[in-house]
Design a protein around this motif. Structure first.
Motif, PDB file in Angstrom:
ATOM      1  N   LEU A   1     -11.600  -0.528   6.820  1.00  0.00           N
ATOM      2  CA  LEU A   1     -10.258   0.054   6.804  1.00  0.00           C
ATOM      3  C   LEU A   1      -9.238  -0.922   6.220  1.00  0.00           C
ATOM      4  O   LEU A   1      -8.356  -0.530   5.453  1.00  0.00           O
ATOM      5  N   ALA A   2      -9.358  -2.197   6.591  1.00  0.00           N
ATOM      6  CA  ALA A   2      -8.447  -3.208   6.053  1.00  0.00           C
ATOM      7  C   ALA A   2      -8.632  -3.365   4.550  1.00  0.00           C
ATOM      8  O   ALA A   2      -7.660  -3.573   3.809  1.00  0.00           O
ATOM      9  N   LEU A   3      -9.871  -3.257   4.075  1.00  0.00           N
ATOM     10  CA  LEU A   3     -10.134  -3.358   2.642  1.00  0.00           C
ATOM     11  C   LEU A   3      -9.508  -2.174   1.902  1.00  0.00           C
ATOM     12  O   LEU A   3      -8.897  -2.348   0.839  1.00  0.00           O
ATOM     13  N   GLY A   4      -9.643  -0.972   2.470  1.00  0.00           N
ATOM     14  CA  GLY A   4      -9.008   0.191   1.857  1.00  0.00           C
ATOM     15  C   GLY A   4      -7.494   0.047   1.812  1.00  0.00           C
ATOM     16  O   GLY A   4      -6.853   0.376   0.799  1.00  0.00           O
ATOM     17  N   ASN A   5      -6.907  -0.458   2.889  1.00  0.00           N
ATOM     18  CA  ASN A   5      -5.464  -0.673   2.934  1.00  0.00           C
ATOM     19  C   ASN A   5      -5.032  -1.708   1.899  1.00  0.00           C
ATOM     20  O   ASN A   5      -4.008  -1.547   1.218  1.00  0.00           O
ATOM     21  N   ALA A   6      -5.819  -2.786   1.755  1.00  0.00           N
ATOM     22  CA  ALA A   6      -5.490  -3.832   0.789  1.00  0.00           C
ATOM     23  C   ALA A   6      -5.589  -3.318  -0.641  1.00  0.00           C
ATOM     24  O   ALA A   6      -4.751  -3.647  -1.492  1.00  0.00           O
ATOM     25  N   LEU A   7      -6.609  -2.505  -0.924  1.00  0.00           N
ATOM     26  CA  LEU A   7      -6.758  -1.943  -2.265  1.00  0.00           C
ATOM     27  C   LEU A   7      -5.581  -1.051  -2.622  1.00  0.00           C
ATOM     28  O   LEU A   7      -5.028  -1.138  -3.735  1.00  0.00           O
ATOM     29  N   LEU A   8      -5.172  -0.197  -1.693  1.00  0.00           N
ATOM     30  CA  LEU A   8      -4.043   0.687  -1.953  1.00  0.00           C
ATOM     31  C   LEU A   8      -2.743  -0.094  -2.091  1.00  0.00           C
ATOM     32  O   LEU A   8      -1.884   0.238  -2.918  1.00  0.00           O
ATOM     33  N   THR A   9      -2.587  -1.147  -1.291  1.00  0.00           N
ATOM     34  CA  THR A   9      -1.384  -1.979  -1.383  1.00  0.00           C
ATOM     35  C   THR A   9      -1.313  -2.676  -2.733  1.00  0.00           C
ATOM     36  O   THR A   9      -0.255  -2.723  -3.380  1.00  0.00           O
ATOM     37  N   CYS A  10      -2.444  -3.238  -3.177  1.00  0.00           N
ATOM     38  CA  CYS A  10      -2.479  -3.908  -4.479  1.00  0.00           C
ATOM     39  C   CYS A  10      -2.228  -2.908  -5.608  1.00  0.00           C
ATOM     40  O   CYS A  10      -1.509  -3.211  -6.568  1.00  0.00           O
TER      41      CYS A  10
ATOM     42  N   ARG B   1      -0.496  -0.158  -5.470  1.00  0.00           N
ATOM     43  CA  ARG B   1       0.924   0.193  -5.484  1.00  0.00           C
ATOM     44  C   ARG B   1       1.755  -0.953  -6.059  1.00  0.00           C
ATOM     45  O   ARG B   1       2.698  -0.717  -6.831  1.00  0.00           O
ATOM     46  N   ALA B   2       1.409  -2.185  -5.708  1.00  0.00           N
ATOM     47  CA  ALA B   2       2.156  -3.333  -6.223  1.00  0.00           C
ATOM     48  C   ALA B   2       1.992  -3.471  -7.739  1.00  0.00           C
ATOM     49  O   ALA B   2       2.960  -3.759  -8.459  1.00  0.00           O
ATOM     50  N   LEU B   3       0.787  -3.245  -8.243  1.00  0.00           N
ATOM     51  CA  LEU B   3       0.553  -3.321  -9.681  1.00  0.00           C
ATOM     52  C   LEU B   3       1.298  -2.211 -10.415  1.00  0.00           C
ATOM     53  O   LEU B   3       1.840  -2.435 -11.507  1.00  0.00           O
ATOM     54  N   GLN B   4       1.324  -1.016  -9.824  1.00  0.00           N
ATOM     55  CA  GLN B   4       2.080   0.081 -10.425  1.00  0.00           C
ATOM     56  C   GLN B   4       3.567  -0.246 -10.488  1.00  0.00           C
ATOM     57  O   GLN B   4       4.240   0.021 -11.488  1.00  0.00           O
ATOM     58  N   GLY B   5       4.085  -0.820  -9.410  1.00  0.00           N
ATOM     59  CA  GLY B   5       5.491  -1.193  -9.385  1.00  0.00           C
ATOM     60  C   GLY B   5       5.812  -2.284 -10.395  1.00  0.00           C
ATOM     61  O   GLY B   5       6.872  -2.260 -11.032  1.00  0.00           O
ATOM     62  N   TYR B   6       4.892  -3.228 -10.547  1.00  0.00           N
ATOM     63  CA  TYR B   6       5.090  -4.305 -11.522  1.00  0.00           C
ATOM     64  C   TYR B   6       5.119  -3.756 -12.940  1.00  0.00           C
ATOM     65  O   TYR B   6       5.962  -4.149 -13.758  1.00  0.00           O
ATOM     66  N   GLU B   7       4.199  -2.838 -13.254  1.00  0.00           N
ATOM     67  CA  GLU B   7       4.181  -2.254 -14.593  1.00  0.00           C
ATOM     68  C   GLU B   7       5.448  -1.443 -14.858  1.00  0.00           C
ATOM     69  O   GLU B   7       5.987  -1.462 -15.966  1.00  0.00           O
ATOM     70  N   ALA B   8       5.914  -0.731 -13.826  1.00  0.00           N
ATOM     71  CA  ALA B   8       7.162   0.020 -13.988  1.00  0.00           C
ATOM     72  C   ALA B   8       8.329  -0.920 -14.235  1.00  0.00           C
ATOM     73  O   ALA B   8       9.234  -0.619 -15.027  1.00  0.00           O
TER      74      ALA B   8
ATOM     75  N   LEU C   1      -2.681  -7.424 -13.959  1.00  0.00           N
ATOM     76  CA  LEU C   1      -4.132  -7.520 -13.931  1.00  0.00           C
ATOM     77  C   LEU C   1      -4.738  -6.185 -13.525  1.00  0.00           C
ATOM     78  O   LEU C   1      -4.162  -5.459 -12.706  1.00  0.00           O
ATOM     79  N   PRO C   2      -5.883  -5.835 -14.064  1.00  0.00           N
ATOM     80  CA  PRO C   2      -6.554  -4.618 -13.580  1.00  0.00           C
ATOM     81  C   PRO C   2      -7.036  -4.810 -12.148  1.00  0.00           C
ATOM     82  O   PRO C   2      -7.385  -5.921 -11.734  1.00  0.00           O
ATOM     83  N   LEU C   3      -7.050  -3.722 -11.417  1.00  0.00           N
ATOM     84  CA  LEU C   3      -7.419  -3.800 -10.008  1.00  0.00           C
ATOM     85  C   LEU C   3      -8.848  -4.311  -9.834  1.00  0.00           C
ATOM     86  O   LEU C   3      -9.162  -4.966  -8.824  1.00  0.00           O
TER      87      LEU C   3
ATOM     88  N   GLY D   1      -2.343   4.480   9.251  1.00  0.00           N
ATOM     89  CA  GLY D   1      -1.376   3.869   8.346  1.00  0.00           C
ATOM     90  C   GLY D   1      -1.617   4.167   6.882  1.00  0.00           C
ATOM     91  O   GLY D   1      -0.703   4.040   6.065  1.00  0.00           O
ATOM     92  N   LEU D   2      -2.839   4.575   6.529  1.00  0.00           N
ATOM     93  CA  LEU D   2      -3.116   4.939   5.136  1.00  0.00           C
ATOM     94  C   LEU D   2      -2.290   6.143   4.700  1.00  0.00           C
ATOM     95  O   LEU D   2      -2.086   6.365   3.505  1.00  0.00           O
ATOM     96  N   LEU D   3      -1.812   6.933   5.671  1.00  0.00           N
ATOM     97  CA  LEU D   3      -0.964   8.078   5.326  1.00  0.00           C
ATOM     98  C   LEU D   3       0.351   7.634   4.685  1.00  0.00           C
ATOM     99  O   LEU D   3       0.996   8.417   3.991  1.00  0.00           O
ATOM    100  N   SER D   4       0.747   6.387   4.917  1.00  0.00           N
ATOM    101  CA  SER D   4       2.008   5.899   4.356  1.00  0.00           C
ATOM    102  C   SER D   4       1.964   5.799   2.835  1.00  0.00           C
ATOM    103  O   SER D   4       3.008   5.672   2.190  1.00  0.00           O
ATOM    104  N   PHE D   5       0.756   5.844   2.248  1.00  0.00           N
ATOM    105  CA  PHE D   5       0.636   5.769   0.793  1.00  0.00           C
ATOM    106  C   PHE D   5       0.812   7.128   0.122  1.00  0.00           C
ATOM    107  O   PHE D   5       0.852   7.197  -1.102  1.00  0.00           O
ATOM    108  N   LEU D   6       0.881   8.193   0.906  1.00  0.00           N
ATOM    109  CA  LEU D   6       1.125   9.508   0.330  1.00  0.00           C
ATOM    110  C   LEU D   6       2.563   9.586  -0.178  1.00  0.00           C
ATOM    111  O   LEU D   6       3.492   9.095   0.476  1.00  0.00           O
ATOM    112  N   PRO D   7       2.793  10.164  -1.356  1.00  0.00           N
ATOM    113  CA  PRO D   7       4.114  10.112  -1.999  1.00  0.00           C
ATOM    114  C   PRO D   7       5.267  10.597  -1.139  1.00  0.00           C
ATOM    115  O   PRO D   7       6.282   9.932  -1.016  1.00  0.00           O
TER     116      PRO D   7
END
Length: 227
Positions: A40-49, A51-58, A90-92, A155-161
């Motif tokens: 679960l922590a790995l899934g949360n970390a992947l989604l966090t990264c 989102r951060a990469l998407q924000g950086y590209e934007a 960087l690519p994920l 907490g993974l629900l927090s990644f839903l738009p």
């Protein structure tokens, strides 16, 4: 995989009854915690990264409100040119090997951190009268954190738009409850009153806050001296 979560749901909704059975060996409790929490922590970390990469590209592509910058007296063209010089994200897939190492280490570090500070809080409150030692606190934390990992799943629900923003306050309240939940495991395994276990987690939070405040004060002092 649903069985651990059903067990955790029962434990979280009936915390006084969750730790009344005979405790498992420490290694078994730690293995169960890792088996549930690390994925679960790995899934949360992947989604966090992600989102951060998407924000950086934007941001690289002009995501800043340039009109507001102009209103504030900042030349938008200078900021835009500066953003264009930033390297691409960087690519994920490049981050995945690091996450596979850092996430398990972070989970184990969190477990040890909670055990040390909660054990200290329980000691300050006189909750170690049974003299079962620090190993008992390690066991209690492993049991409690296995159940509290259900909060990571929610907490993974927090990644839903749209849903993420609406759930921010409920998820914050859930985090507060999961913080206190460890106190029930501490009290049960150390054979003391539940209020002492709960208060130990509160002392833990207060000590952390004092340390953070002290560090911030030191940084402010150093900045003023350097200026």
């Amino acid at each position: 995989m649903l069985i651990p979560f059903l067990d955790s749901w029962r434990a979280l909704t009936h915390p006084r009854e969750a730790f009344q059975d005979l405790p498992p060996p420490l290694g078994v409790a730690l293995g169960r915690m890792a088996a549930v929490w690390i994925p679960l922590a790995l899934g949360n970390a992947l989604l966090t990264c992600w989102r951060a990469l998407q924000g950086y590209e934007a941001l690289r592509k002009g995501g800043l409100p340039l009109d507001l910058l102009a209103t504030a007296g900042v030349d938008p063209t200078v900021v835009e040119d500066l953003l264009k010089t930033l390297p691409p994200a960087l690519p994920l897939t490049r981050l995945l090997p690091w996450l596979l190492v850092l996430v398990p280490l972070g989970v184990l570090g969190t477990w040890l951190h909670h055990a040390v500070w909660d054990h200290t809080g329980l000691w300050l409150l006189g909750g170690l009268k049974a003299k079962r030692g620090f190993r008992t606190s390690l066991l209690a934390e492993a049991e409690a954190l296995r159940h509290a990992a259900l909060g990571t799943l929610v907490g993974l629900l927090s990644f839903l738009p749209l849903l993420g923003g609406l759930l921010s306050i409920p998820l914050l309240l859930l985090d507060g409850y999961l913080w206190l939940f460890r106190g029930f495991a501490l009290a049960a395994r150390h054979d003391c009153e539940p209020w002492r276990g709960l208060a130990a987690t509160v002392i833990h939070a207060m000590l952390l806050g004092c340390c953070a405040l002290g560090l911030l004060t030191c940084l402010v002092i150093l900045l003023r001296v350097g200026a």
